[in-house]
Scaffold this active site. Structure first.
Site, PDB file in Angstrom:
ATOM      1  CB  SER A 439      -0.971   0.002   1.172  1.00  0.00           C
ATOM      2  OG  SER A 439      -0.485  -0.723   2.251  1.00  0.00           O
ATOM      3  CG  HIS A 460      -3.405  -0.790  -3.439  1.00  0.00           C
ATOM      4  ND1 HIS A 460      -3.746   0.536  -3.286  1.00  0.00           N
ATOM      5  CD2 HIS A 460      -3.329  -1.293  -2.191  1.00  0.00           C
ATOM      6  CE1 HIS A 460      -3.879   0.813  -2.010  1.00  0.00           C
ATOM      7  NE2 HIS A 460      -3.629  -0.281  -1.327  1.00  0.00           N
ATOM      8  CD  GLU A 472      -4.632   3.107  -6.329  1.00  0.00           C
ATOM      9  OE1 GLU A 472      -4.492   2.643  -5.174  1.00  0.00           O
ATOM     10  OE2 GLU A 472      -4.599   4.324  -6.571  1.00  0.00           O
ATOM     11  CG  ASN A 510      -4.193   4.270   0.248  1.00  0.00           C
ATOM     12  OD1 ASN A 510      -5.412   4.093   0.340  1.00  0.00           O
ATOM     13  ND2 ASN A 510      -3.318   3.316   0.473  1.00  0.00           N
TER      14      ASN A 510
HETATM   15  P1  NAD Z   1      -0.835  -9.401   7.552  1.00  0.00           P
HETATM   16  O1  NAD Z   1       0.190  -9.149   8.591  1.00  0.00           O
HETATM   17  O2  NAD Z   1      -2.209  -9.723   7.961  1.00  0.00           O
HETATM   18  O3  NAD Z   1      -0.342 -10.596   6.609  1.00  0.00           O
HETATM   19  C1  NAD Z   1       0.957 -10.749   6.151  1.00  0.00           C
HETATM   20  C2  NAD Z   1       1.219 -12.232   5.991  1.00  0.00           C
HETATM   21  O4  NAD Z   1       2.471 -12.398   5.369  1.00  0.00           O
HETATM   22  C3  NAD Z   1       1.275 -12.988   7.304  1.00  0.00           C
HETATM   23  O5  NAD Z   1       0.409 -14.103   7.270  1.00  0.00           O
HETATM   24  C4  NAD Z   1       2.720 -13.431   7.409  1.00  0.00           C
HETATM   25  O6  NAD Z   1       2.892 -14.654   8.075  1.00  0.00           O
HETATM   26  C5  NAD Z   1       3.090 -13.535   5.952  1.00  0.00           C
HETATM   27  N1  NAD Z   1       4.520 -13.479   5.744  1.00  0.00           N
HETATM   28  C6  NAD Z   1       5.409 -12.661   6.322  1.00  0.00           C
HETATM   29  N2  NAD Z   1       6.670 -12.964   5.903  1.00  0.00           N
HETATM   30  C7  NAD Z   1       6.543 -13.982   5.016  1.00  0.00           C
HETATM   31  C8  NAD Z   1       7.462 -14.738   4.251  1.00  0.00           C
HETATM   32  N3  NAD Z   1       8.748 -14.490   4.292  1.00  0.00           N
HETATM   33  N4  NAD Z   1       6.977 -15.716   3.468  1.00  0.00           N
HETATM   34  C9  NAD Z   1       5.666 -15.980   3.404  1.00  0.00           C
HETATM   35  N5  NAD Z   1       4.761 -15.304   4.131  1.00  0.00           N
HETATM   36  C10 NAD Z   1       5.181 -14.310   4.922  1.00  0.00           C
HETATM   37  O7  NAD Z   1      -0.793  -8.129   6.599  1.00  0.00           O
HETATM   38  P2  NAD Z   1      -1.899  -7.624   5.581  1.00  0.00           P
HETATM   39  O8  NAD Z   1      -2.734  -6.610   6.236  1.00  0.00           O
HETATM   40  O9  NAD Z   1      -2.531  -8.778   4.934  1.00  0.00           O
HETATM   41  O10 NAD Z   1      -1.004  -6.846   4.520  1.00  0.00           O
HETATM   42  C11 NAD Z   1      -0.277  -7.522   3.530  1.00  0.00           C
HETATM   43  C12 NAD Z   1       0.157  -6.547   2.467  1.00  0.00           C
HETATM   44  O11 NAD Z   1      -0.997  -5.936   1.894  1.00  0.00           O
HETATM   45  C13 NAD Z   1       1.032  -5.412   2.938  1.00  0.00           C
HETATM   46  O12 NAD Z   1       1.950  -5.097   1.950  1.00  0.00           O
HETATM   47  C14 NAD Z   1       0.047  -4.275   3.132  1.00  0.00           C
HETATM   48  O13 NAD Z   1       0.641  -3.013   3.023  1.00  0.00           O
HETATM   49  C15 NAD Z   1      -0.886  -4.520   1.983  1.00  0.00           C
HETATM   50  N6  NAD Z   1      -2.237  -3.951   2.114  1.00  0.00           N
HETATM   51  C16 NAD Z   1      -2.888  -4.030   3.299  1.00  0.00           C
HETATM   52  C17 NAD Z   1      -4.172  -3.501   3.406  1.00  0.00           C
HETATM   53  C18 NAD Z   1      -4.936  -3.602   4.694  1.00  0.00           C
HETATM   54  O14 NAD Z   1      -5.970  -2.946   4.815  1.00  0.00           O
HETATM   55  N7  NAD Z   1      -4.511  -4.414   5.644  1.00  0.00           N
HETATM   56  C19 NAD Z   1      -4.771  -2.888   2.290  1.00  0.00           C
HETATM   57  C20 NAD Z   1      -4.067  -2.847   1.082  1.00  0.00           C
HETATM   58  C21 NAD Z   1      -2.791  -3.379   1.016  1.00  0.00           C
END
Ligand code: NAD
Length: 730
Positions: A439, A460, A472, A510
């Site tokens: 993000s 995204h 996006e 965003n």
């Molecule tokens: P989260 O912490 O819920 O999930 C991340 C996952 O990645 C976890 O399950 C973790 O175990 C896994 N992980 C970490 N290191 C790893 C590795 N080396 N190999 C495999 N898996 C691994 O986070 P999230 O909220 O799902 O966010 C994930 C991505 O999406 C981020 O880049 C975030 O910026 C983006 N994002 C989040 C949102 C939101 O609202 N949460 C919205 C848009 C984008």
């Protein structure tokens, strides 16, 4: 009988005419400029032909029909706009006459003296449900769904929908259906009284014909002597329904939607009149609705532009990828959601996380959603099993080998993302497209870790992934056409709407939504009472107040983003007052937002209702509420977002203004009646927008100063949609 382009008519030995609507070259039936006159001729023929005893109207397609062709309405409006300059009175009359035609034709059908039955298969929406409504009976297949969604695109049902529904269904359900544009499945439609019978698809025509053979009355209840409408305005229930209905409408829309108010007027005025007059009244309100800027804006953005984007308007002309299998990296909150929507669209999914437990947990997210759907009768255990069978939760990168696309959603950490990108590249064949769901991190930077920056792109998603319709797509500096085409093919396959933007901090959505929340912070800091901050936003048409929204996305996330911005761009890149406010909330008071049970709002245990944190007013010297100009509060939100959208166009982050509009409405609910921030500017007129922005800048700060693009366009009398900015995209 004459030959028709869009219909066939076959009369059987019982004298029942089967009219099959099957428009050539289209996947769906719609009411367009040719269908109207043809259908009129058919109604006349059925009425006059003595050998015809009754008629069944059915569809030759998978569904009954999608409604009026809105591009026809757009053309009608363009003609009106031109004619109005010459003779406004005549132009208005002509517009009314063309709007009134469908109503007159359907009225001729229901008073033809012969019974008509609609055989509804699949969906029948808008005008395509108004035809069945005029029939004397409706038979629907089990998988049918009916509705009048006009309200959602700034319109009202103008083919008798408001008048017939209010006479067929209990008043409360009728008004709700008209104002919310709800689609009902066949069983519910029968329960409401909107269809007479529900049968399996193969029995549809037979059942419809049988109704006629059984002596279906060719007279609607409302045309029979002694008819009493279900809604009696002068009964206590009627008075209560209408006053409560109006109050509710006002509460929900703040009178921003003239079409919704006109629907209420149609109900109120129409129900007191005989049908012929009632339909004329409806047509007058329809004509009025059609000429409002809100209808024009909503048709453009929420229908035309969205349809274009869903069809892949931004897709480069490269061979279509038939995506069958996707890899999802990271089975956390977002990854689990991405896996679910992909499997729901029938794609095979490989879901990888650091350990098997985390991967399985990500898969169980789909199981939970499906259990919920089953309990609401929206899915079945068989469908659940089939969907879960598509998701392979594992830690083994080898499973990525034959994926058509990889979507990465691991922690928001450049190093973690680098590691998983490299691990993926080691197993996937050259040419596999790799997408990051980051993000905040620039795509161009993340692409440095990949073996091919050309095949690296941003996809995204917004949370919750299963509910948010927008995706996006972000082009890195080196992203190529194939990656873009694959990303669009994927997003459209999972039935979401893609917008394509260029790489920048915060991308587009965003960046725009940050402005919304920051303006609320500015007001809080200046001592504007918090309830006015929230209510002003709703009055401006935003579905969720900025402080409530900040609570939802988490205030500690705002704090993290600010820290990262300082680390990347230096202290001057953030407003110290914002830092102080966010630190006060998060660091000093542990108020991280909804997830922590406290933020700008308090979240008491149910049945308590969330309410603003009372101590907010202690943080800053409060202004007297009477001194706060609520119009300024409303405009501050709309202008700060619109200005950011204009800056994004100026900087080339957004290259097609339709995407700025669709993105803002689907991404964070930017005042839908406005048609989006760019249409908002265009409809104000560039000169007026510029003047008001300058006024706000003088009162509330430089961030309201119009960018050069606005100044130039105002000077030249241009608009975004009419001008050079959009020509580039076309
Ligand atoms: P989260 O912490 O819920 O999930 C991340 C996952 O990645 C976890 O399950 C973790 O175990 C896994 N992980 C970490 N290191 C790893 C590795 N080396 N190999 C495999 N898996 C691994 O986070 P999230 O909220 O799902 O966010 C994930 C991505 O999406 C981020 O880049 C975030 O910026 C983006 N994002 C989040 C949102 C939101 O609202 N949460 C919205 C848009 C984008």
């Amino acid at each position: 009988m004459a030959d028709y382009t869009n219909f066939t008519v076959e009369t059987d030995s019982d004298g029942i005419a089967l009219i099959t609507w099957d428009m050539p070259g289209r996947s769906m039936n719609v009411i367009d400029a040719q269908v109207g006159p043809e259908f009129k001729a058919i109604v006349e023929h059925v009425t006059e032909d003595e050998n015809i005893k009754g008629a069944v109207i059915a569809s030759g397609k998978k569904a009954f029909g999608a409604g009026a062709d809105l591009s026809m309405l757009e053309a009608l409006l363009d003609n009106y706009a031109e004619a109005k300059n010459k003779d406004p009175e005549q132009a208005a009359k002509d517009l009314f006459e063309s709007s009134y035609q469908l109503n007159q034709n359907l009225r001729a059908l229901e008073t033809s003296g012969k019974p008509w039955v609609a055989a509804i298969n699949g969906t029948a929406l808008g005008g395509c449900f108004e035809i069945p409504l005029a029939c004397h009976a409706r038979v629907a297949s089990e998988d049918a769904a009916i509705g009048l969604p006009e309200v959602k695109v700034g319109l009202l049902p103008g083919g008798g929908g408001t008048q017939r529904v209010i006479r067929m269904v209990n008043p409360q359900d009728a008004v709700q259906m008209l104002l919310q544009g709800t689609t009902h499945r066949a069983a519910k439609a029968k329960q409401l009284g909107l269809v007479n019978e529900v049968v399996s698809a193969d029995k549809l025509i037979e059942t419809a014909k049988q109704l006629i053979k059984d002596g279906l009355k060719a007279e609607q209840p409302w045309d029979q002597k002694g008819y009493k409408a279900p809604l009696n305005l002068w009964s206590p229930a009627g008075v209560q329904m209408l006053s409560a209905g109006n109050a509710l409408l006002r509460k929900n829309t703040y009178a921003n939607y003239p079409n919704a108010l006109n629907i209420m007027s149609c109900v109120y005025e129409g129900i007191q009149l005989p049908m012929d007059r009632a339909l004329e009244v409806e047509s007058r309100y329809f004509t009025h609705t059609l000429t409002t800027p809100e209808a024009k804006a909503m048709i453009r953005t929420l229908f035309m532009s969205m349809q274009d984007l869903n069809k892949g308007a931004r897709r480069p002309d490269v061979e279509k990828t038939d995506i069958k299998k996707v890899g999802v990296l990271g089975a956390g909150f977002m990854g689990a959601g991405i896996a679910y929507v992909s499997a729901k669209a029938g794609l095979e999914v490989v879901l990888i996380d650091r350990d098997q437990e985390a991967a399985d947990k990500g898969k169980s997210y789909s199981a939970d959603l499906l259990d919920k759907a089953i309990s609401r009768k929206r899915s079945t255990p068989e469908k659940k099993e089939a969907l879960l069978g598509l998701i392979n939760a594992t830690t083994d990168y080898d499973a990525f080998k034959d994926c058509d696309l990889i979507v990465e959603a691991v922690f928001e950490d450049k190093d973690v993302k680098r590691t998983v990108t490299e691990a993926t590249d080691a197993v996937t064949p050259d040419g596999t497209v790799f997408a990051s769901n980051t993000s905040t991190i620039p795509i161009t930077e993340l692409a440095e870790a990949a073996k091919s920056a050309e095949n690296f792109i941003g996809i995204h998603f917004f949370s919750p992934v299963d509910k948010m319709m927008l995706v996006e797509i972000i082009m890195g500096e080196k992203t190529g056409d194939k990656a873009l085409a694959t990303a669009i093919d994927f997003v459209t396959k999972i039935k979401k709407t893609p917008i394509v933007v260029n790489d920048t901090r915060g991308f587009y959505v965003n960046r725009a939504v940050m402005r919304y929340m920051q303006e609320a912070w500015n007001m809080l800091i200046a001592g504007v009472p918090a309830p006015m901050i929230e209510n002003g936003a709703k009055m401006a048409g935003m579905p969720v107040g900025p402080l409530a929204l900040n609570d939802e996305v988490a205030i500690d996330l705002s704090q993290k983003v600010m820290k990262q911005t300082v680390a990347d761009l230096g202290e001057n890149a953030v407003d110290p007052d914002h830092v102080k406010l966010v630190n006060t909330m998060v660091t000093d008071n542990g108020r991280v937002g909804r997830k922590g049970g406290k933020g700008f709002y308090e979240y008491p245990e149910k049945p308590g209702k969330k309410h603003l944190w009372p101590e907010l007013k202690e943080l800053y010297q409060q202004q007297d509420a009477d001194e706060v100009d609520i119009k300024d509060v409303m405009d501050r939100y709309l202008y700060t977002i619109a200005l950011e959208a204009a800056r994004c166009v100026e900087e080339g982050v957004v290259t097609d203004v339709r995407e700025a509009d669709v993105g803002a409405i689907l991404g964070f609910g930017f005042a839908p009646y406005s048609g989006g921030p760019i249409t908002f500017i265009d409809q104000k007129g560039l000169a007026e927008f510029k003047a008001r922005a300058e006024e706000l800048a003088a009162k509330y700060g430089d961030h309201f100063s119009p960018p050069q693009i606005i100044k130039d366009m105002a000077a030249k009398g241009e608009t975004f949609y009419g001008g050079a900015a959009q020509a580039k995209a076309a």
